[in-house]
Design an enzyme around this catalytic site. Structure first.
Site, PDB file in Angstrom:
ATOM      1  CE1 TYR A 142      -3.646   2.552   0.625  1.00 13.64           C
ATOM      2  CE2 TYR A 142      -2.439   3.218   2.589  1.00 13.64           C
ATOM      3  CZ  TYR A 142      -3.451   3.434   1.679  1.00 13.64           C
ATOM      4  OH  TYR A 142      -4.278   4.530   1.822  1.00 13.64           O
ATOM      5  CG  ASP A 237       5.551   3.619   0.860  1.00 15.18           C
ATOM      6  OD1 ASP A 237       5.862   4.195   1.927  1.00 15.18           O
ATOM      7  OD2 ASP A 237       4.387   3.529   0.447  1.00 15.18           O
ATOM      8  CE  LYS A 270       1.043   4.529   8.654  1.00 14.12           C
ATOM      9  NZ  LYS A 270       1.031   3.956   7.320  1.00 14.12           N
TER      10      LYS A 270
HETATM   11  C1  LIG Z   1       0.339   4.422   6.003  1.00 14.09           C
HETATM   12  C2  LIG Z   1       1.045   4.198   4.716  1.00 14.09           C
HETATM   13  C3  LIG Z   1       0.899   5.070   3.623  1.00 14.09           C
HETATM   14  C4  LIG Z   1      -0.107   6.183   3.622  1.00 14.09           C
HETATM   15  O1  LIG Z   1       0.133   7.152   4.569  1.00 14.09           O
HETATM   16  P1  LIG Z   1      -1.067   8.099   5.051  1.00 14.09           P
HETATM   17  O2  LIG Z   1      -0.416   9.047   5.988  1.00 14.09           O
HETATM   18  O3  LIG Z   1      -2.099   7.195   5.670  1.00 14.09           O
HETATM   19  O4  LIG Z   1      -1.604   8.773   3.833  1.00 14.09           O
HETATM   20  C5  LIG Z   1       1.692   4.872   2.518  1.00 14.09           C
HETATM   21  N1  LIG Z   1       2.566   3.848   2.446  1.00 14.09           N
HETATM   22  C6  LIG Z   1       2.712   2.984   3.460  1.00 14.09           C
HETATM   23  C7  LIG Z   1       3.715   1.895   3.341  1.00 14.09           C
HETATM   24  C8  LIG Z   1       1.940   3.105   4.611  1.00 14.09           C
HETATM   25  O5  LIG Z   1       2.067   2.211   5.594  1.00 14.09           O
END
Ligand SMILES: *Cc1c(COP(=O)(O)O)cnc(C)c1O
Length: 429
Positions: A142, A237, A270
């Site tokens: 994601y 990511d 995060k």
């Molecule tokens: C949480 C997450 C996102 C999205 O971040 P948001 O602050 O919720 O928009 C993107 N990539 C990864 C791997 C994530 O865990």
């Protein structure tokens, strides 16, 4: 006092599904979501005043636990000086410097407000910098909810994907190729079919949105080789793994296993915001200079580099940079996973698990899954029963079998022991 059920009913009248992000609604596991009244350290209290040991920590950001005094102080102090200016501040430089200091692949960063925004901007930058349209992602990873990334695999090998959300036109994802995680043959076929045409490959190096699945070393090694060979940018990511699995993020874990390993671009969120809306994307100066105002790739944000959020992020990074922080967190997280596996063994239930730094996952299966299909084929019924068994015992795990878990510095040995005890009782039941 309101109950969780009353609040959920009221929420559903004014908010779709009663929540502002879908997984909070407990649709996967059933039941009523817990409305959080307040949190402190490793715990939160719900609307009914019940205490829960929190293994979500806002899905990762709360690596110090809730209400850490140094973070609280920094936020309160920053708030007194103003919430937002729409003009540059010194703290943005400090946060950029703090990120770069720990992640050698990143020479410059731009700060934004969410992981979605960071991923979307990184994608545009990768396309702008390479002058290419095609991109690769992996099933089960994601990267936020940007249109081009809400895609699942097509029917055949190395075909372009289908949207996973209504409202995303097929045309918008026609350049997005979706491959199986950890599948070297598919990766090679994709590059063979699209030689020197792929702008970037985006990957969660340790995938936390399909529970907890590591990219294997041979897979990562081959991915790096192919990206280099084809002039494709390798985008890590690390919104979840960044400053969570290690101070140097997941890329430092792979750099230990693959000599000289580096991604080309990185996306963070995060933990770097410590619970405030803050994220970032970064790369070499050369790539980042393609961004406005220096270059032709547009990107902007009213609240980007927000002064209160940067204060929160900086105070958090300062605490986790202290010597021994990650050693202690890793050990504690490992002991939780070992405890869960021991409890399962004692109850005669097949369970496997893994962890890195303060992030963990467990599966009702006999072998660690290597890709999304295998994750989703693990025992869902059993997971849901276990989830509710733990919730009833005051332990709050992620409400879906495809989500990772998080341990914070505030979790004590006693919290871990209580969790393992609850697990043993839940698994016996
Ligand atoms: C949480 C997450 C996102 C999205 O971040 P948001 O602050 O919720 O928009 C993107 N990539 C990864 C791997 C994530 O865990």
């Amino acid at each position: 006092m309101s109950t969780n059920e009353e609040l959920f009913a009221r929420a559903q009248r004014v908010i779709p599904g009663g929540v502002n992000s879908p997984v909070r609604a407990f649709r996967a596991v059933g039941g009523t979501p817990r409305f959080v009244a307040r949190a402190q350290g490793a715990y939160f209290w719900d609307a009914e005043g019940r205490r829960h040991i929190d293994y979500i920590g806002s899905w990762g950001p709360m690596i110090l636990g809730h209400g850490h005094p140094a973070v609280l102080e920094a936020v309160q102090k920053a708030a007194l000086d103003g919430f937002s200016f729409g003009a540059p501040t010194e703290r943005e430089i400090e946060l950029a410097e703090a990120i770069i200091a720990q992640v050698p692949s990143v020479e410059q960063v731009r700060l934004v407000s969410s992981g979605t925004e960071a991923g979307m901007s990184a994608l545009r930058l990768a396309r702008g910098a390479t002058g290419r349209s095609k991109i690769v992602k992996f099933e089960g990873c994601y990267h936020g909810h940007a249109d081009a990334l809400l895609v699942k695999a097509g029917s055949g090998l190395a075909t372009f994907g289908h949207p996973t959300s209504a409202g995303v036109p097929a045309e918008v994802v026609q350049h997005t190729l979706v491959l199986e995680y950890n599948n070297v043959a598919q990766l090679e076929a994709a590059f063979d079919a699209n030689p020197r045409e792929i702008a970037c490959v985006m990957i969660e190096p340790i995938a936390g949105n399909m529970n907890f699945v590591r990219a294997s070393v041979p897979f990562m090694k081959r991915l790096r080789e192919l990206c280099t060979q084809h002039g494709t940018l390798l985008v890590f990511d690390e919104v979840m793994t960044g400053f969570r699995v290690a101070l140097g993020s997941a890329q430092s874990v792979y750099a230990k296993l693959i000599p000289g390993f580096k991604p080309d671009m990185s996306v963070f969120g995060k933990v770097i915001g410590g619970g405030m809306p803050l994220a970032a994307f970064g790369a070499t100066k050369d790539v980042m200079s393609q961004l406005a105002p220096l270059g032709p790739v547009y990107q902007a944000g009213t609240l980007s580099g927000n002064p209160v959020a940067t204060a929160c992020g900086l105070a958090t990074l300062k605490e986790i940079s202290k010597p021994g922080f990650f050693e202690a967190l890793s050990k504690k997280t490992r002991s939780l996973v070992d405890g869960l596996l021991g409890a399962a063994k004692g109850a005669g239930v097949p369970m496997v698990g893994d962890s890195e730094g303060g992030m963990f996952g467990f599966f009702f299966a006999s072998e660690l899954p290597q890709n999304y299909g295998v994750v989703m084929a693990t025992d869902k019924e059993r997971f849901n029963r276990f989830f509710h068994g733990m919730l009833d015992r005051g332990v709050y795990l992620a409400p879906a079998l495809y989500e990772a878990g998080f341990v914070s510095a505030a979790h004590s040995e006693a919290d871990i022991a209580a969790t393992v005890e609850a697990a043993a009782a839940a698994l016996r039941a």
